[in-house]
Design a protein around this motif. Structure first.
Motif, PDB file in Angstrom:
ATOM      1  N   ASN A 136       0.462  -0.957   0.052  1.00 16.84           N
ATOM      2  CA  ASN A 136       0.366   0.035  -0.191  1.00 16.84           C
ATOM      3  C   ASN A 136       0.549   1.493   0.262  1.00 16.84           C
ATOM      4  O   ASN A 136       0.285   2.288  -0.297  1.00 16.84           O
ATOM      5  CB  ASN A 136      -1.067   0.174   0.889  1.00 16.84           C
ATOM      6  CG  ASN A 136      -1.922  -1.114   1.274  1.00 16.84           C
ATOM      7  OD1 ASN A 136      -2.460  -1.324   0.314  1.00 16.84           O
ATOM      8  ND2 ASN A 136      -1.618  -1.824   2.355  1.00 16.84           N
ATOM      9  N   HIS A 137       1.713   0.816   0.071  1.00 20.69           N
ATOM     10  CA  HIS A 137       3.165   2.681  -0.279  1.00 20.69           C
ATOM     11  C   HIS A 137       2.985   3.167   1.339  1.00 20.69           C
ATOM     12  O   HIS A 137       3.522   3.877   1.039  1.00 20.69           O
ATOM     13  CB  HIS A 137       2.989   3.462  -1.274  1.00 20.69           C
ATOM     14  CG  HIS A 137       2.612   2.817  -2.696  1.00 20.69           C
ATOM     15  ND1 HIS A 137       1.712   3.592  -3.820  1.00 20.69           N
ATOM     16  CD2 HIS A 137       2.346   1.904  -2.982  1.00 20.69           C
ATOM     17  CE1 HIS A 137       2.143   2.915  -5.218  1.00 20.69           C
ATOM     18  NE2 HIS A 137       2.804   1.534  -4.183  1.00 20.69           N
ATOM     19  N   LYS A 138       2.599   1.998   1.976  1.00 21.36           N
ATOM     20  CA  LYS A 138       3.476   2.799   3.708  1.00 21.36           C
ATOM     21  C   LYS A 138       4.862   2.221   3.875  1.00 21.36           C
ATOM     22  O   LYS A 138       5.526   0.479   3.426  1.00 21.36           O
ATOM     23  CB  LYS A 138       2.611   2.148   4.541  1.00 21.36           C
ATOM     24  CG  LYS A 138       1.072   2.241   4.744  1.00 21.36           C
ATOM     25  CD  LYS A 138       1.002   3.787   5.175  1.00 21.36           C
ATOM     26  CE  LYS A 138      -0.137   3.768   6.206  1.00 21.36           C
ATOM     27  NZ  LYS A 138       0.030   5.222   7.117  1.00 21.36           N
ATOM     28  N   TYR A 163       7.548  11.110   8.701  1.00 18.38           N
ATOM     29  CA  TYR A 163       6.806   9.420   8.589  1.00 18.38           C
ATOM     30  C   TYR A 163       6.978   8.853   9.922  1.00 18.38           C
ATOM     31  O   TYR A 163       7.983   8.508  10.424  1.00 18.38           O
ATOM     32  CB  TYR A 163       7.577   9.362   7.451  1.00 18.38           C
ATOM     33  CG  TYR A 163       8.201   9.554   5.861  1.00 18.38           C
ATOM     34  CD1 TYR A 163       6.867  10.655   5.611  1.00 18.38           C
ATOM     35  CD2 TYR A 163       9.066  10.356   6.378  1.00 18.38           C
ATOM     36  CE1 TYR A 163       7.328  11.243   4.728  1.00 18.38           C
ATOM     37  CE2 TYR A 163       9.761  11.494   4.735  1.00 18.38           C
ATOM     38  CZ  TYR A 163       8.493  12.335   4.454  1.00 18.38           C
ATOM     39  OH  TYR A 163       9.358  12.826   3.229  1.00 18.38           O
ATOM     40  N   GLU A 197       2.126  12.840  -2.744  1.00 17.60           N
ATOM     41  CA  GLU A 197       1.353  11.646  -2.356  1.00 17.60           C
ATOM     42  C   GLU A 197       1.892  11.115  -1.893  1.00 17.60           C
ATOM     43  O   GLU A 197       1.196  10.040  -0.225  1.00 17.60           O
ATOM     44  CB  GLU A 197       0.482  11.632  -3.918  1.00 17.60           C
ATOM     45  CG  GLU A 197      -0.362  12.348  -4.234  1.00 17.60           C
ATOM     46  CD  GLU A 197      -1.374  13.180  -3.180  1.00 17.60           C
ATOM     47  OE1 GLU A 197      -1.802  12.843  -1.873  1.00 17.60           O
ATOM     48  OE2 GLU A 197      -1.029  14.203  -3.342  1.00 17.60           O
ATOM     49  N   LEU A 198       2.736  10.189  -1.857  1.00 15.38           N
ATOM     50  CA  LEU A 198       3.629   9.180  -1.317  1.00 15.38           C
ATOM     51  C   LEU A 198       4.094   9.917   0.319  1.00 15.38           C
ATOM     52  O   LEU A 198       4.138   8.965   0.827  1.00 15.38           O
ATOM     53  CB  LEU A 198       5.047   8.833  -1.507  1.00 15.38           C
ATOM     54  CG  LEU A 198       5.342   7.436  -0.887  1.00 15.38           C
ATOM     55  CD1 LEU A 198       4.876   6.560  -1.199  1.00 15.38           C
ATOM     56  CD2 LEU A 198       6.700   7.332  -1.751  1.00 15.38           C
ATOM     57  N   ARG A 212       2.880  12.281   1.521  1.00 14.63           N
ATOM     58  CA  ARG A 212       0.999  12.578   2.614  1.00 14.63           C
ATOM     59  C   ARG A 212       1.067  10.959   3.144  1.00 14.63           C
ATOM     60  O   ARG A 212       0.785  10.713   3.913  1.00 14.63           O
ATOM     61  CB  ARG A 212      -0.170  13.198   1.363  1.00 14.63           C
ATOM     62  CG  ARG A 212      -1.172  14.235   1.922  1.00 14.63           C
ATOM     63  CD  ARG A 212      -2.047  14.908   1.125  1.00 14.63           C
ATOM     64  NE  ARG A 212      -1.586  15.554  -0.250  1.00 14.63           N
ATOM     65  CZ  ARG A 212      -1.539  16.931   0.003  1.00 14.63           C
ATOM     66  NH1 ARG A 212      -1.397  17.626   1.058  1.00 14.63           N
ATOM     67  NH2 ARG A 212      -0.459  17.498  -1.273  1.00 14.63           N
ATOM     68  N   LYS A 213       0.706  10.132   2.430  1.00 12.45           N
ATOM     69  CA  LYS A 213       0.129   8.810   2.790  1.00 12.45           C
ATOM     70  C   LYS A 213       1.134   8.611   3.775  1.00 12.45           C
ATOM     71  O   LYS A 213       0.621   7.928   5.044  1.00 12.45           O
ATOM     72  CB  LYS A 213       0.281   7.906   2.233  1.00 12.45           C
ATOM     73  CG  LYS A 213      -0.006   6.073   1.964  1.00 12.45           C
ATOM     74  CD  LYS A 213       0.168   5.123   0.847  1.00 12.45           C
ATOM     75  CE  LYS A 213      -1.349   5.236  -0.156  1.00 12.45           C
ATOM     76  NZ  LYS A 213      -1.626   5.069  -1.262  1.00 12.45           N
ATOM     77  N   ASN A 214       2.190   8.606   4.105  1.00 14.57           N
ATOM     78  CA  ASN A 214       3.375   8.806   5.060  1.00 14.57           C
ATOM     79  C   ASN A 214       2.946   9.322   6.357  1.00 14.57           C
ATOM     80  O   ASN A 214       4.120   9.162   7.147  1.00 14.57           O
ATOM     81  CB  ASN A 214       4.672   7.521   4.641  1.00 14.57           C
ATOM     82  CG  ASN A 214       4.334   6.529   4.070  1.00 14.57           C
ATOM     83  OD1 ASN A 214       4.498   5.752   4.572  1.00 14.57           O
ATOM     84  ND2 ASN A 214       4.237   6.403   2.550  1.00 14.57           N
ATOM     85  N   LYS A 267       0.641  11.641  11.401  1.00 13.75           N
ATOM     86  CA  LYS A 267      -1.177  13.224  11.516  1.00 13.75           C
ATOM     87  C   LYS A 267      -1.002  12.960  13.055  1.00 13.75           C
ATOM     88  O   LYS A 267      -1.788  13.701  13.075  1.00 13.75           O
ATOM     89  CB  LYS A 267      -1.672  11.939  10.368  1.00 13.75           C
ATOM     90  CG  LYS A 267      -1.479  11.656   8.820  1.00 13.75           C
ATOM     91  CD  LYS A 267      -2.708  11.129   8.473  1.00 13.75           C
ATOM     92  CE  LYS A 267      -1.778  11.326   7.232  1.00 13.75           C
ATOM     93  NZ  LYS A 267      -0.874  10.501   6.834  1.00 13.75           N
ATOM     94  N   ASP A 315       0.815  17.715   6.409  1.00 15.30           N
ATOM     95  CA  ASP A 315      -0.394  18.205   5.028  1.00 15.30           C
ATOM     96  C   ASP A 315      -0.924  19.031   5.228  1.00 15.30           C
ATOM     97  O   ASP A 315       0.219  20.184   3.557  1.00 15.30           O
ATOM     98  CB  ASP A 315      -1.501  17.891   6.029  1.00 15.30           C
ATOM     99  CG  ASP A 315      -1.733  17.111   4.729  1.00 15.30           C
ATOM    100  OD1 ASP A 315      -1.565  15.949   4.226  1.00 15.30           O
ATOM    101  OD2 ASP A 315      -2.849  17.636   3.996  1.00 15.30           O
TER     102      ASP A 315
END
Lengths: 165, 787, 265
Positions: B310-312, B348, B399-400, B402-404, B407, B425
């Motif tokens: 999932n690209h994490k 991250y 996006e990669l 942001r995904k990681n 948060k 973000d």
């Protein structure tokens, strides 16, 4: 020891100097005008820029003897009494300095740019013309703004830079 | 917000003296009867000293004395030390070799001092230095950190076999190995973080004076932390007891870390001044500075990033060899360890990280903290890995990221740090909007039409500043506490003097600290003065580095101001015949709650001193308070820089077309000064990425030994920067400040190299990406595209 | 700086006498190269003969055939000269990209030519235009003047008085700066005159400034960037250092020559 007669910031001095004395050494060590700085030994950083007979010169790359008879303006002679020169004012207003070490040379070069190129200076011109002045603190961003603003202010009836020379 | 309070772009108070040439830098100072010092320095990278013959030099005109390493040893002057103890994997302590201020038996890098000449004039000293005969036994040398520990490499210090100072690690190896074993994708990079020369525009200088009557010494020097210098020179070098040594760091022309450290020349100046009983002045030439100032960076790294389907990001593994140089400088050991590996999580959420760091001696100048210190190296590793991973996976690098992103806060990383607040973000989104990311394709097409390559690169960085809780750093090996002190002296007429242990060498403390006081006490900023940089005036302080003066130094002032306010309220209470508890203080006025009875600041300060309204039994006269502030956590400035470049493929020249920086520094005292810090930081980072690189040849000679060969950023190399901020206040200090001094230098190299590699179409572009380098890379990239 | 004896003669004859008298005398013109070398103790003349007191060695005279520039004429004067800008704009441009403004306010054309630094700009113009260097003794063609790194045809007691540049039909100068020193990493001067085309390169050659005959032949027939597109300068003999490999410099010569031709006026 030979001597030189030199007018610095409107005041005439006759000083004994060894021939190998550089103009910057005469200014800093003999006349105790320590506003002119030395930041390198390869004539590149521009911290030592002063005006000799109206033109910007690296005072670390001119013999004091060669300056015999010359009129020199240093950063200490730029203000008119307590009234700052518009370029000095612009550097403060636009935060064109941080540690202050390159500042005297930067301001003297900036005034020289205006003397040569006029008061309407675009960013590209200012950056190119600052080729011989290195600053490590500001990233030049605010110096460029200060020079542009100082140039405009010099036109606005402020004291011309060479009046003191 | 008042015009001079917190948040206002107040013009700097210190500028008046700098723009009129009235600054007072160390080299501007002369002392009556001073002699000039000039060092005899080793031309060899590694050699034994067989004999030093000073006879001819001593007879030269004007020479007062010629002193050698043997003289220094005879006088029992101790060596310099590194003050942060690092422990190797096997539990053994780091292997620190001796560092005498003047070498007696062996030189270990070009520029190592072997003697010092004192003479009436600088030229006489320099002439005589050339007459000092040194008989060297030249030894093989090693300059490349990757080769320093190799079998057969020359042995630099006996205490450090294979030149290995420590092999240290951080993180969970097993968990990280497991993450890689189960990874869907692994991105690997070999990275050299290029060696830099800090090059503050003011070269280092020292003037030492001995007062025979009091057996006391005074040192004027170009220091970022005069109290630490005094402590080390007293306690470790053994020059004089602390109370007999005064260190004054007057105006200092930039530091960037290089003026934190305690250097041989200031030790020698003190020692020599006492020996010859005359003031001794030493001012570094720029050429000398290149050889003797502590350099920065110089890492050789293998880095890997593991991602799942999932690209994490699931893991990060790093092995770094850090070049420490010929001697361990004051904080050198901490830079590639606790200031580096602890930041490898970036912005991250990475479950497993394992970092190994080997620190080695080489025959080069010492390497220590330089603007960012460890954090630029960490950011470069993380941000290059993430960008390359995105390219390999064919996903948008934003996006990669942001995904990681982390948060939720607080967030505990696997490498010690607990991030307290942030919104990554927000800074990424704002930066993308500012640079008009969505239309980058159009700009790229336009460039291509003109035969130019265009690229864009991100760097979403995090750093740890405001170092740091003393207990925490103590547990990690620091030899000192990292608190800060402040003293607030209110004069009878109401003007205020702030004595701070922070040191300003360009940061504008005289303005920002005064803004805080003006805001808090409601007094005009003109009536506040900031005193710093003199151990006789300020009792103690830890100095300025690591972007700590706002977060730590100003917090100490806040704490002292709290005490001032409390005491002043008591004075006001006696003046208005009310209890101190019933006094409200606002805008410089003391009011009895619920009444219109009030007294002004000046009345209260005067009454504090004349003490007519209270007895000594009720209240001590005077209005002076001090405080020490020890932070409760690091602070975590973070943000996003995006660089956009255009490259002329024919010449390889890179032009920065656009630069956007969005930083979260927490609350800001003076936005003008903060922006200036960001500009300067970016310029140094751009310098690292495009222009600067200290290069030693295989004989250990510094090839880039002057501005003729070491490329300093000039005005025309840089664009105007677009700078903005986002805000999450720092929860761990009273002002909510995070620190801004290093962010630009930390973020920018990765952004720029990401942009250049994006433009040329492949990843192998080493720093500095000079025209020659980029030209070569562009050829490769174009070939690749044609295939 | 080492100690030296300082002399400031009033005329060329006296300067020559001083040169003859001391065997380790050096002429000082603008000093922008000599003084830095002396500061680093890389040069140690026993006597400095400062030419700044000599009148008549500076100034610019332009005719339709030639631009004659006095040896002590400063770079700033050349770049700002209306006559040079009109007759030989490439030379005015070249002067405008030497060093930095403060250096241009002191540095002189005679000093630059006599020093013959392999990365200096003026040697490229002199060779690229086929200039004639006039000394107190003789006239020397540029082709015979430059003798290798920091070496010229000048005798020990010879002083440059002026330089005569023939006015070409067209000329151009492109400089690619060394990122550190800002000297020419490569500089290419091209010209088209009545005797054909010239291409002179500074910054790149191990033996200093040189001509690229193959390009000259091609440009002689067709003075266009296209005419030299296929010509590759060999990397052999090029300077290789931290700032650029020999291959890179050789490549840049082609790029800059084409750009100089395209921009020639």
């Amino acid at each position: 020891m030979p001597n030189v007669t030199i007018t610095v910031n409107g005041k005439s001095h006759t000083v004994d100097v060894a021939p190998e004395t550089l103009l910057v050494e005469l200014l800093r060590e003999k006349l105790r005008l320590t506003g002119t700085h030395v930041g390198c030994d390869t004539s590149q950083c521009g911290a030592c820029v002063v005006h000799v007979d109206g033109a910007a010169v690296k005072s670390c790359t001119m013999l004091a003897m060669t300056a015999d008879g010359a009129k020199v303006t240093t950063i200490e002679g730029l203000a008119n009494g307590s009234a700052l020169h518009p370029m000095q004012e612009a550097f403060r207003e636009h935060h064109g300095l941080q540690c202050g070490f390159c500042t005297p040379g930067m301001i003297m070069s900036a005034v020289d740019i205006v003397n040569r190129k006029g008061s309407e200076l675009d960013e590209h011109t200012i950056r190119e013309e600052l080729e011989g002045n290195i600053c490590r603190c500001t990233g030049y961003h605010n110096i460029v703004k200060a020079v542009a603003a100082g140039a405009k202010a010099m036109k606005g009836g402020a004291k011309p830079a060479r009046a003191a020379e | 917000m008042s015009a001079t309070g917190i948040g206002a772009a107040v013009r700097r108070k210190e500028d008046q003296r700098f723009i009129t040439g009235s600054g007072n830098y160390t080299s501007d100072i002369t002392r009556p009867g001073e002699v000039r010092a000039y060092f005899v320095r080793s031309p060899h990278a590694h050699a034994t000293i067989k004999k030093v013959n000073t006879k001819a030099a001593e007879k030269m005109p004007g020479v007062v004395a010629v002193l050698t390493g043997a003289d220094l040893a005879n006088d029992k002057i101790g060596g310099l030390i590194c003050g942060w103890a690092i422990t190797s994997k096997d539990g053994t302590p780091m292997k620190m070799g001796a560092h005498p201020a003047v070498a007696a038996d062996k030189v270990r890098c070009v520029g190592d001092a072997v003697a010092v000449v004192l003479a009436e004039t600088l030229r006489q000293a320099r002439d005589a230095a050339e007459a000092v005969e040194v008989d060297y036994g030249v030894l093989p040398s090693v300059v490349d950190p990757a080769k320093a520990a190799a079998k057969g490499a020359p042995q630099i210090h006996d205490v450090a076999p294979n030149n290995m100072i420590y092999d240290w690690h951080l993180g969970d190896k097993a968990a990280t190995d497991a993450a890689f074993a189960s990874a869907k994708h692994v991105t690997k990079l070999d990275i050299i973080n290029n060696r830099l020369v800090p090059n503050a525009m003011e070269p280092r200088a020292a003037i030492a004076e001995y007062d025979q009557g009091n057996d006391a010494l005074t040192l004027w020097n170009t220091s970022q932390n005069p109290h630490v210098a005094r402590l080390v020179i007293s306690a470790f070098v053994g020059m004089a007891p602390e109370h007999k040594l005064r260190v004054i760091a007057p105006d200092v022309g930039g530091g960037f870390g290089s003026k934190i450290f305690i250097y041989p020349e200031e030790v020698v100046a003190l020692w020599a001044a006492r020996r010859v009983k005359r003031p001794v002045k030493w001012v570094s030439d720029r050429s000398e500075a290149f050889l003797t100032d502590a350099h920065g960076r110089d890492h050789v790294t293998k880095a890997e990033l593991a991602l799942d389907a999932n690209h994490k990001i699931t893991g990060l593994r790093v092995h770094t060899i850090a070049n420490i140089g010929a001697y361990m400088s004051t904080f050198s050991s901490s830079v590639p360890t606790y200031l580096y590996a602890t930041l490898l999580s970036g912005q991250y959420a990475i479950p497993a990280i394992y970092a190994e760091v080997d620190a080695v001696y080489t025959n080069t100048a010492p390497v220590d903290a330089y603007r960012g210190a460890g954090r630029p190296e960490a950011t470069f590793v993380v941000e290059r890995l993430v960008e390359v991973a995105a390219r390999e996976l064919g996903v948008d690098p934003a996006e990669l990221r942001r995904k990681n992103f982390v948060k939720s806060f607080p967030h505990q990383t696997p490498v010690i740090m607990a991030y307290d607040a942030g919104d990554y973000d927000a800074s990424l989104t704002k930066a993308m909007n500012m640079i008009d990311y969505k239309n980058f394709g159009q700009r790229k097409a336009a460039s291509e039409k003109n035969g130019k390559l265009r690229g864009i690169g991100f760097s979403t960085y995090i750093e740890a500043c405001g170092i740091a809780p003393s207990q925490a750093v103590g547990s990690l090996g620091a030899g000192v506490g990292l608190w800060e002190s402040a003293e607030v002296r209110v004069n009878p007429t109401g003007s205020v003097e702030i004595l701070t242990g922070s040191h300003s060498h360009g940061q504008g403390h005289e303005t920002t600290f005064a803004q805080l006081v003006s805001d808090r006490l409601g007094v005009p900023i003109e009536t506040v003065s900031i005193v710093h940089g003199d151990t006789d005036k300020v009792q103690f302080g830890m100095g300025t580095y690591g972007s700590r003066s706002g977060a730590v130094g100003m917090s100490a002032i806040v704490k002292a101001l709290d005490k001032i306010e409390a005491k002043a309220k008591k004075v006001a209470g006696y003046m208005m015949e009310a209890s101190g508890d019933d006094i409200e203080f606002k805008d410089g006025k003391f009011t009895v709650k619920g009444t219109d009875k009030s007294v002004g600041w000046g009345d209260v300060t005067l009454n504090a001193y004349i003490a007519h309204k209270f007895t000594g039994g009720q209240l001590e006269p005077g209005l002076k308070e001090g405080a020490f502030y020890d932070p409760t956590n690091f602070t975590f400035p973070a943000g996003c820089h995006i660089a956009e470049v255009e490259i002329d493929p024919e010449t390889g020249k890179t032009t920065i077309a656009n630069w956007v920086a969005v930083d979260d520094f927490g609350n800001i005292i003076n936005p003008m000064i903060v922006e200036g810090q960001v500009h300067g930081g970016i310029a140094q980072g751009v310098g690292q990425a495009l222009l600067e690189g200290a290069h030693y040849n295989s004989d250990g000679q510094l090839v880039t030994g002057s501005f003729m060969d070491y490329a300093m950023p000039r005005a025309a190399d840089l664009p105007s920067f677009k700078v903005d901020t986002t805000l999450t206040p720092c929860p761990s200090n009273p002002l909510g400040i995070k620190g801004c001094g290093e962010a630009g230098a930390i973020a920018s190299p990765a952004a720029l190299i990401n942009a250049i590699t994006n433009a040329v179409g492949h990843e192998n572009v080493p720093m500095p990406a000079t025209p020659s380098t980029v030209w070569k890379a562009a050829q490769g990239g174009m070939k690749k595209a044609a295939e | 700086m080492y100690a030296f004896t300082y002399e400031r003669p009033k005329n060329v004859d006296d300067a020559v006498k001083l040169l003859k008298k001391a065997d380790d005398a050096k002429l000082l013109a603008g000093g922008q190269t000599l003084l830095p070398a002396m500061k680093l103790r890389l040069a140690s003349p026993g006597t400095i003969v400062d030419l700044s007191g000599i009148k008549g060695l500076s100034g610019i005279k332009a005719s339709s055939k030639a631009v004659v520039i006095g040896a002590l004429t400063k770079h700033v004067e050349v770049m700002n000269s209306a006559e040079v800008q009109k007759s030989l704009p490439a030379l005015a441009h070249l002067a405008s990209v030497i060093g930095d403004p403060a250096v241009r306010n002191r540095g002189t054309i005679g000093g630059s030519l006599a020093n013959n630094d392999p990365s200096a700009d003026y040697p490229a113009a002199a060779l690229g235009l086929g200039a004639t260097i006039k000394t107190n003794k003789r006239e020397i063609e540029a082709d015979k003047f430059f003798k290798g790194l920091f070496e010229t045809a000048l005798g020990a007691d010879e002083i440059i008085e002026s330089v005569s540049f023939p006015v070409p039909e067209k000329a151009g100068y492109e400089k690619f700066r060394n990122p550190a020193s800002r000297f020419a990493l490569v500089g290419v001067f091209v010209s088209k005159g009545k005797d054909g085309a010239r291409v002179a390169v500074t910054g790149a050659g191990e033996s200093g400034v040189f001509r690229v005959k193959e390009m000259e032949a091609a440009l002689g027939k067709d003075f266009s960037a296209k005419a030299i597109e296929g010509i590759k300068v060999p990397a052999k003999g090029m300077i290789a250092d931290l700032h650029g490999t020999a291959e890179y410099r050789a490549h840049l010569i082609g790029v800059l020559a084409r750009r100089a031709v395209a921009a020639a006026k």
